[in-house]
Design a protein around this motif. Structure first.
Motif, short mmCIF file in Angstrom:
data_model
loop_
_atom_site.label_atom_id
_atom_site.label_comp_id
_atom_site.label_asym_id
_atom_site.label_seq_id
_atom_site.Cartn_x
_atom_site.Cartn_y
_atom_site.Cartn_z
N GLU A 1 6.33 9.14 14.63
CA GLU A 1 6.36 7.39 14.32
C GLU A 1 5.39 6.68 14.79
O GLU A 1 5.13 5.67 14.44
N ASN A 2 4.38 7.12 15.31
CA ASN A 2 3.15 6.65 16.02
C ASN A 2 1.80 6.60 14.84
O ASN A 2 1.11 5.78 14.93
N MET A 3 2.25 7.30 14.10
CA MET A 3 1.39 7.28 12.82
C MET A 3 -0.21 7.29 13.16
O MET A 3 -1.05 6.72 12.77
N GLN A 4 -0.25 8.51 14.13
CA GLN A 4 -1.73 8.62 14.60
C GLN A 4 -2.22 10.19 14.31
O GLN A 4 -1.45 10.96 14.18
N ALA A 5 -3.41 10.33 13.83
CA ALA A 5 -4.20 11.46 13.72
C ALA A 5 -4.60 11.97 15.00
O ALA A 5 -4.54 13.00 15.30
N SER A 6 -5.22 10.93 15.54
CA SER A 6 -5.95 11.20 16.90
C SER A 6 -5.66 10.03 17.71
O SER A 6 -4.86 9.01 17.21
N ALA A 7 -6.12 10.02 19.09
CA ALA A 7 -6.06 8.49 19.65
C ALA A 7 -6.59 7.41 18.99
O ALA A 7 -5.96 6.46 18.98
N ALA A 8 -7.70 7.62 18.21
CA ALA A 8 -8.16 6.44 17.63
C ALA A 8 -8.25 6.28 15.87
O ALA A 8 -8.24 5.30 15.47
N MET A 9 -7.70 7.86 15.53
CA MET A 9 -7.73 7.64 13.99
C MET A 9 -6.55 7.81 13.44
O MET A 9 -5.45 8.35 13.90
N TYR A 10 -6.46 6.86 12.35
CA TYR A 10 -5.20 6.97 11.25
C TYR A 10 -5.65 7.48 10.21
O TYR A 10 -6.60 7.41 9.39
N LEU A 11 -4.66 8.33 9.51
CA LEU A 11 -5.22 8.97 8.10
C LEU A 11 -4.09 8.85 7.08
O LEU A 11 -2.83 9.06 7.73
N GLY A 12 -4.17 8.37 5.92
CA GLY A 12 -3.18 8.26 4.68
C GLY A 12 -3.58 8.46 3.76
O GLY A 12 -4.78 8.50 3.36
N MET A 13 -2.65 9.12 2.84
CA MET A 13 -2.96 9.50 1.55
C MET A 13 -2.26 8.54 0.77
O MET A 13 -0.99 7.99 0.68
N ARG B 1 0.86 -1.26 -0.13
CA ARG B 1 0.01 -0.34 0.10
C ARG B 1 1.01 1.33 0.05
O ARG B 1 1.64 1.55 0.89
N ARG B 2 0.66 1.86 -0.93
CA ARG B 2 1.80 3.13 -1.13
C ARG B 2 1.24 4.36 -0.76
O ARG B 2 0.28 4.97 -1.13
N VAL B 3 1.38 4.63 0.70
CA VAL B 3 0.73 5.56 1.50
C VAL B 3 1.80 6.37 2.12
O VAL B 3 2.65 6.00 2.83
N LEU B 4 1.49 7.96 2.23
CA LEU B 4 1.91 8.80 3.39
C LEU B 4 0.88 9.09 4.55
O LEU B 4 -0.05 9.49 3.88
N VAL B 5 1.49 8.82 5.55
CA VAL B 5 0.52 8.74 6.60
C VAL B 5 0.52 10.27 6.89
O VAL B 5 1.57 11.08 7.31
N LEU B 6 -0.72 10.86 7.35
CA LEU B 6 -0.66 12.14 7.78
C LEU B 6 -0.60 11.96 9.42
O LEU B 6 -1.82 11.50 10.21
N ALA B 7 0.50 12.29 9.83
CA ALA B 7 0.79 11.95 11.35
C ALA B 7 0.61 13.26 12.26
O ALA B 7 1.33 14.22 11.66
N ASN B 8 -0.04 13.13 13.47
CA ASN B 8 -0.14 14.17 14.19
C ASN B 8 1.27 14.39 15.02
O ASN B 8 1.28 13.49 15.81
#
Ligand SMILES: [Fe+2]
Length: 349
Positions: free
Chosen positions: A84-96, A71-78
Motif C-alpha cells: 500500500e505504500n507504493m515504494q520500490a525502495s526508500a526513495a524510489m517509486y516504479l510504475g508501468m 495516469r493509468r499505472v500499475l505500481v511495482l511495489a516492494n
C-alpha cells in the motif's frame, strides 16, 4: 554490545505518564533506529516480469478509461515496504504506465521528479516545459520537479513505459503535491539535438543555457552507441556504463535519483561494488541474471528488479553471442547530497 533496557522493564505508570505527555524513551528503540555496522533495509530484492504485468495493464485499459485514471499505472511495489505504500525502495517509486492510441494524459506538474523509460510501442509523445518529445523504446524522458508535462498518443498500438519517481522521499518530506494545467504550447527545438555532441554545448552569442534541465530526452540510439563506443575503446573495462548527465553541468540529470545505462558483454559476469544506495535494474535489450544478496532473478527484456543498498549485486549475461543492455536507476545523488554515500569493500560488507 550491551543489551539495552526494554519497554516492558519500565513500570506501567511511568510509561503511561510519558505517553500522556507525547514522550518516548529512546533506549528501547535505539538499536532499531541505529543498528550495528549497517542498516536493516525494508527493501527486499524483488523482480517484476514484464510478461506478467503487460496483460494486467492492458486489462486496466479496458476496465478504466483514461479520464478515470489520469495516469493509468500499475505500481511495482516492494513487499518489504508494504504494497500500500507504493515504494520500490526508500526513495524510489516504479510504475508501468499504459497509454492507448488517441488518449491524452492531461498536463500537470508536481514536486516529485520523474523519468520515463519507454518499454514498448511507437507514436506516443510527452510534452515537457513546451518541448514535444517523441517516445521510442529505450528512450529516457525527464519530467523534473516543477515542469509541466502531458502525454499523448498518435500511434495505433498501446504504448507502455516505466515511470521512476522520487515520490516516496518527497511524500515522506510532506512536500508532495501537484497542480493541474491546460494544454501546453509547443515550442520549437529539442535539447537532444542541441546537445547531441557530448562536449560541444550550444553557446549562442557566448551565452550558455541557464535552464536547470537543458536536455529532457535521451534517445536510446545515442545511449546504445555511447556504450558500444566505450566497449570498443576500452576492451579492458569491466563495467561498460554511462551516466545520463546534465550536459551543461556534467552533474546528474535529476537532483535526487541517478540514471545510467550499462552494457554487459557476451558471457560477462559483473560484480557491482557494495554501495549505500538502493538500485533498480531494467533490461532494455538482451537478458541477464541478477544475483542480489544470494537471491537470483532471471531477467529478460522489459523485466525490472530492485536491490536494497549495502548488498552484493552481480549481473550476468548468459548469452555468448549478444551483449545485454540495462537501464539502472539509483539513489546515489540523494545519498551524496546528504553525505551518507558509501562504497564498501565487498569483503567487509
Ligand atoms: Fe506527472
Amino acid at each position: 554490545m550491551n543489551d539495552l533496557g526494554r519497554l516492558e522493564d519500565l513500570p506501567q505508570d511511568y510509561r503511561d505518564a510519558l505517553t500522556k505527555l507525547n514522550l518516548v524513551p529512546l533506549w528501547p528503540n535505539l538499536r532499531a533506529v541505529l543498528p550495528a555496522m549497517k542498516p536493516r533495509p525494508k527493501t527486499k530484492p524483488t523482480c517484476w516480469k514484464y510478461e506478467t504485468i503487460k496483460p494486467l495493464l492492458l486489462r486496466a485499459g479496458e476496465l478504466t478509461p483514461i479520464e478515470k485514471a489520469e495516469r493509468r499505472v500499475l505500481v511495482l511495489a516492494n513487499p518489504g515496504h508494504g504494497l500500500e505504500n507504493m515504494q520500490a525502495s526508500a526513495a524510489m517509486y516504479l510504475g508501468m504506465q499504459l497509454l492507448l492510441p488517441g488518449e491524452w494524459a492531461p498536463s500537470h506538474r508536481h514536486t516529485p521528479n520523474a523519468i520515463r523509460m519507454i518499454v514498448e510501442g511507437e507514436g506516443a509523445w510527452t510534452t515537457v516545459d513546451g518541448e514535444k518529445l517523441p517516445m521510442s523504446r529505450g528512450d529516457l524522458v525527464l519530467t523534473p520537479t516543477g515542469l509541466w508535462h502531458e502525454h499523448g498518443h498518435d500511434g495505433s498500438e498501446p504504448v507502455i513505459w516505466l515511470d521512476v519517481l522520487d515520490l516516496p522521499l518527497v511524500y515522506y518530506m510532506e512536500a508532495s503535491y501537484h497542480v493541474d494545467g491546460g494544454r501546453q504550447t509547443v515550442i520549437p527545438g529539442s535539447g537532444n539535438r542541441a546537445y547531441a555532441r557530448g562536449a560541444l554545448v550550444p553557446t549562442p552569442s557566448f551565452t550558455r543555457s541557464s535552464k536547470p534541465y537543458p536536455m529532457l530526452r535521451y534517445p536510446w540510439l545515442d545511449a546504445k552507441a555511447a556504450l558500444e563506443s566505450l566497449a570498443a575503446d576500452r576492451p579492458d573495462l569491466d563495467a561498460v556504463q554511462v551516466t545520463y548527465a546534465n550536459p551543461e553541468t556534467g552533474g546528474d540529470a535529476e537532483n535526487i535519483l541517478g540514471y545510467y545505462a550499462l552494457m554487459l558483454r557476451p558471457g560477462q559476469t559483473l560484480h557491482l561494488p557494495v554501495r549505500s544506495p538502493a538500485m533498480v535494474f531494467h533490461v532494455i535489450e538482451g537478458s541477464a541474471t541478477a544475483d542480489i544478496d544470494g537471491t537470483r532473478f532471471a531477467m529478460t527484456e522489459a523485466d525490472t528488479c530492485c536491490a536494497p543498498g549495502y548488498c552484493a549485486v552481480s549481473l550476468a549475461n548468459g548469452s555468448r553471442d549478444n551483449p545485454a543492455f540495462l537501464f539502472i536507476a539509483d539513489e546515489s545523488p540523494l545519498h551524496r547530497k546528504l553525505g551518507v554515500y558509501e562504497q564498501r569493500d565487498s569483503t567487509t560488507a
